[in-house]
Design an enzyme around this catalytic site. Structure first.
Site, PDB file in Angstrom:
ATOM      1  N   ARG A 251      76.150 -13.742 -47.106  1.00  0.00           N
ATOM      2  CA  ARG A 251      75.074 -14.498 -47.765  1.00  0.00           C
ATOM      3  C   ARG A 251      75.470 -15.964 -47.939  1.00  0.00           C
ATOM      4  O   ARG A 251      74.646 -16.866 -47.738  1.00  0.00           O
ATOM      5  CB  ARG A 251      74.728 -13.868 -49.119  1.00  0.00           C
TER       6      ARG A 251
ATOM      7  N   LYS B 124      71.464 -19.652 -52.027  1.00  0.00           N
ATOM      8  CA  LYS B 124      72.162 -19.681 -53.327  1.00  0.00           C
ATOM      9  C   LYS B 124      72.872 -21.028 -53.415  1.00  0.00           C
ATOM     10  O   LYS B 124      74.063 -21.158 -53.122  1.00  0.00           O
ATOM     11  CB  LYS B 124      73.135 -18.503 -53.427  1.00  0.00           C
TER      12      LYS B 124
ATOM     13  N   GLU C  64      61.565 -13.207 -60.125  1.00  0.00           N
ATOM     14  CA  GLU C  64      62.870 -12.678 -60.544  1.00  0.00           C
ATOM     15  C   GLU C  64      63.240 -13.336 -61.861  1.00  0.00           C
ATOM     16  O   GLU C  64      62.455 -14.104 -62.422  1.00  0.00           O
ATOM     17  CB  GLU C  64      63.921 -12.964 -59.465  1.00  0.00           C
TER      18      GLU C  64
HETATM   19  N1  PXG Z   1      68.586 -13.920 -58.605  1.00  0.00           N
HETATM   20  C1  PXG Z   1      69.214 -15.074 -58.841  1.00  0.00           C
HETATM   21  C2  PXG Z   1      68.426 -16.317 -58.965  1.00  0.00           C
HETATM   22  C3  PXG Z   1      70.619 -15.097 -58.944  1.00  0.00           C
HETATM   23  O1  PXG Z   1      71.265 -16.252 -59.158  1.00  0.00           O
HETATM   24  C4  PXG Z   1      70.623 -12.690 -58.603  1.00  0.00           C
HETATM   25  C5  PXG Z   1      69.255 -12.748 -58.486  1.00  0.00           C
HETATM   26  C6  PXG Z   1      71.339 -11.388 -58.399  1.00  0.00           C
HETATM   27  O2  PXG Z   1      72.036 -11.396 -57.165  1.00  0.00           O
HETATM   28  P1  PXG Z   1      73.350 -10.530 -56.950  1.00  0.00           P
HETATM   29  O3  PXG Z   1      73.680 -10.730 -55.530  1.00  0.00           O
HETATM   30  O4  PXG Z   1      74.397 -11.033 -57.892  1.00  0.00           O
HETATM   31  O5  PXG Z   1      72.965  -9.108 -57.240  1.00  0.00           O
HETATM   32  C7  PXG Z   1      71.346 -13.889 -58.821  1.00  0.00           C
HETATM   33  C8  PXG Z   1      72.843 -13.870 -58.946  1.00  0.00           C
HETATM   34  C9  PXG Z   1      76.556 -16.860 -62.808  1.00  0.00           C
HETATM   35  C10 PXG Z   1      76.205 -15.803 -61.824  1.00  0.00           C
HETATM   36  O6  PXG Z   1      77.731 -17.157 -62.950  1.00  0.00           O
HETATM   37  C11 PXG Z   1      74.936 -15.776 -61.267  1.00  0.00           C
HETATM   38  C12 PXG Z   1      74.602 -14.783 -60.373  1.00  0.00           C
HETATM   39  C13 PXG Z   1      75.538 -13.831 -60.029  1.00  0.00           C
HETATM   40  C14 PXG Z   1      76.816 -13.888 -60.558  1.00  0.00           C
HETATM   41  C15 PXG Z   1      77.162 -14.873 -61.472  1.00  0.00           C
HETATM   42  O7  PXG Z   1      75.659 -17.397 -63.440  1.00  0.00           O
HETATM   43  N2  PXG Z   1      73.331 -14.792 -59.870  1.00  0.00           N
END
Ligand code: PXG
Length: 288
Positions: free
Chosen positions: A50, A149, A182
């Protein structure tokens, strides 16, 4: 703590980047949040894939191969002696001039921070979260695609501020058409009449790695899964609701905009998937 920057380890105090780095000047870069459980890095390959897709989309040429980056991540977790860790992988555009042009920047900078994971208080997992929908819409894909991301998280931060202002911990973001997209750092699911539903990627969301895993686990259990358009009405009238993300794992939602969801307690499907997810993360993953 040993922080990795471009192949070398630095102490926390010495781990610094230039004020001319476009990651700082413009939020120009990409990142991943990854977790390790009991000495195993969960879905490392998926996070790396990703990251490289995000990088490709913003025309940031990764300076090392995927395999090398995975090795460097493992090396960083090991150097910090961590078994359970939160790994923040950041790639900035690199040092450039004052001015937007990313092609004037030198090499992208790779930063790997392996730290202890701070969990939400246990009570939220047992009782469920109260959330609100917020005025800030999720970025439209034709502007900044939520599938990237990127280091530019102001869209999500604005929504988080609105959630905090409302006295809750998380916000449901809608897209420009008013459909559920989301949360600020999590994907959203509901259960209605035994069917698990979540917005499709074209609603303008990040393709969450936890989301993909929950869809797969649910199908394994024989639960019907639909990636379908959801409105606030669908969320208010759901039997169950939960959020998924690397940081939050699965967290139940029991109140949305003051409407009690289902029984007001974490539901059976949520609990079943949570247990299966916890079992999975301890069993699979790349050994450190
Ligand atoms: N939507 C958004 C906008 C995110 O930033 C997710 C969904 C979930 O994705 P994953 O792949 O983690 O299942 C995210 C993930 C942090 C932090 O430090 C943020 C995320 C993941 C881990 C840490 O703020 N966001």
């Amino acid at each position: 703590m040993k922080i990795y920057i471009n192949g070398k380890f630095y102490s926390k105090a010495d781990a610094v980047v230039s004020v001319y780095d476009h990651g700082l000047l413009y939020g120009d870069g990409v990142f991943e949040g990854i977790r390790a459980y009991g000495g195993r890095i969960f879905k490392l390959r998926e996070h790396i894939d990703r990251l490289y897709e995000s990088a490709k989309s913003i025309m940031l040429k990764m300076p090392i191969t995927k395999n090398k980056l995975m090795e460097e991540i493992i090396r960083t977790v090991r150097a910090n002696g961590l078994k359970d860790a939160y790994i923040r992988l950041v790639v900035t555009r690199g040092i450039g001039k004052l001015g937007l042009n990313p092609f004037h920047c030198g090499k992208p900078q790779i930063i790997i921070i392996a730290d202890k994971i701070v969990l939400y208080p246990k009570a939220f997992y047992e009782k469920g979260l109260s959330v609100v929908t917020v005025p800030t819409q999720r970025n439209i894909a034709e502007a900044v695609n939520p599938r990237i991301k990127s280091l530019n998280y102001l869209n999500n931060i604005l929504a988080k501020i609105e959630a905090c202002n409302a006295g809750v911990h998380e916000a449901i973001m809608l897209n420009a058409s008013g459909y559920v997209a989301e949360c600020t750092g999590d994907n959203i699911f509901i259960v209605k009449k035994g069917v698990l539903k979540t917005p499709p990627l074209y609603m303008g969301i990040l393709e969450g790695i936890t989301r993909d895993e929950i869809i797969r686990l649910a199908r394994q259990f024989g639960i019907e899964v639909m990636e379908t358009i959801l409105t606030r009405h669908d969320i208010f009238n759901a039997d169950e609701c939960f959020l998924t993300g690397t940081a939050a794992e699965l967290i139940p939602v029991v109140k949305v905009d003051e409407r009690v969801v289902g029984t007001g307690k974490p539901g059976a499907v949520t609990r079943k998937l949570t247990a299966a997810f916890h079992e999975l993360v301890r069993r699979v993953g790349v050994a450190v």
